[in-house]
Design an enzyme around this catalytic site. Structure first.
Site, mmCIF file in Angstrom:
data_model
loop_
_atom_site.group_PDB
_atom_site.id
_atom_site.type_symbol
_atom_site.label_atom_id
_atom_site.label_comp_id
_atom_site.label_asym_id
_atom_site.label_seq_id
_atom_site.Cartn_x
_atom_site.Cartn_y
_atom_site.Cartn_z
ATOM 1 N N ASP A 1 0.822 -1.219 0.000
ATOM 2 C CA ASP A 1 0.000 0.000 0.000
ATOM 3 C C ASP A 1 0.859 1.274 0.000
ATOM 4 O OD1 ASP A 1 1.007 0.026 2.570
ATOM 5 O OD2 ASP A 1 -0.940 -0.046 3.586
ATOM 6 N N GLU B 1 1.341 4.337 7.165
ATOM 7 C CA GLU B 1 0.307 3.880 6.250
ATOM 8 C C GLU B 1 -0.191 5.053 5.393
ATOM 9 O OE1 GLU B 1 0.056 0.869 5.863
ATOM 10 O OE2 GLU B 1 -0.536 -0.318 7.599
ATOM 11 N N HIS C 1 3.389 1.953 2.176
ATOM 12 C CA HIS C 1 3.962 2.388 3.450
ATOM 13 C C HIS C 1 5.477 2.182 3.488
ATOM 14 C CE1 HIS C 1 2.953 -1.856 5.114
ATOM 15 N NE2 HIS C 1 4.260 -1.787 5.115
#
Ligand code: F6R
Length: 261
Positions: free
Chosen positions: A136, A143, A138
């Site tokens: 994602d 995040e 990160h």
């Protein structure tokens, strides 16, 4: 950003180990930032090999890990402290008191985060930081949506990250903690040199976004585009969606030999 696409993860690991060994040579008390997860294992194996076969000396090295799960003690098999002991620290000659991993069992998490930042500052900052990247986007556990100026703090893991990391937990996703302590993007950006590793097809899309996409908090790794000294070390699969793939290879092939360590 320097992008080096290697045929295999092992070759990327060798190049990364060359950079770390060179940093240790010019500064024996170098401060290393370390990551956990599947990606850096081949790098750590290479450093262990150099300790064994070439007497690479870690006695003066200090390290800071990026993150730790909240609620897991250091001796828990899935804690990042345990991971580091098993995959690196127990197999090289680093002084235990110079290895730092955030304490996921700290009673006062905010205080622990602040103290971690102070400890990094007290040794003069991190010279070389090893990074992986989540699917994602990160880096550490920043995040999507993380402030690009963030410092070490508590973060809530996304469902995607918990799913990705469930493979390390015997009991699957239900055992994956929901919170962690992580260095912030701002903390990472202050490290003098960054080495980001990514391997496999599953990382191809996010590597293309992080390296060539717009800089956005939705892809925290894209913040690295603003750093002055970043090396992206990917294998062919992880580099396969880079638009400038051939150009990066051309740059590396034409790099003067004296710049290659
Ligand atoms: C771990 C860390 C994470 C991982 C990322 C990729 O300390 O900071 O950002 O680097 O989740 O994990 P792997 O390497 O398992 O794909």
């Amino acid at each position: 950003m320097e992008v080096i696409i290697s045929p295999t993860p092992e070759e990327s690991a060798r190049l990364g180990a060359d950079i770390i060994a060179y940093a240790m040579k010019i500064k024996p008390n170098v401060v290393l930032g370390l990551a956990t997860g599947g990606t850096p294992v081949c790098l750590y194996d290479e450093l262990i090999r150099r300790r064994r076969d070439e007497q690479l000396d870690f006695a003066g090295v200090t390290s800071f890990n990026l993150d730790e799960y909240i609620g897991l003690p250091g001796d828990h098999p899935c804690s990042y402290r345990h991971f580091m002991q098993e995959h690196l620290f127990n197999k090289i000659n680093m002084k235990p008191e110079r290895t730092h991993v955030p304490d996921g069992m700290a009673v006062n998490i905010d205080q622990e985060c602040l103290a971690y930042e102070h400890k990094i500052h007290a040794v003069g900052g991190i010279d070389v930081q090893v990074l992986g990247i989540g699917t994602d986007g990160h880096i550490a556990f920043n995040e999507p949506g993380s402030s690009l100026g963030s410092r070490t703090r508590i973060k809530t893991l996304t469902q995607k990250t918990r799913e990705d990391n469930a493979r390390f937990f015997e009991g699957g996703i239900d055992e994956v903690p929901r919170h962690c302590i992580t260095m912030g993007v701002g903390t990472i950006m202050e490290c003098r040199k960054l080495l980001l590793f990514a391997f496999g097809e599953g990382k191809a899309e996010i590597i293309a976004k992080a390296v060539e996409g717009p800089m956005t908090a939705m892809v925290p790794a894209s913040a690295l585009q603003m750093h002055q000294d970043v090396v992206i070390l990917v294998d062919e699969a992880a580099g396969s969606k880079l638009k400038l793939h051939d150009y990066y290879n051309h740059i590396y092939a034409n790099k003067p030999a004296w710049q290659k360590s």
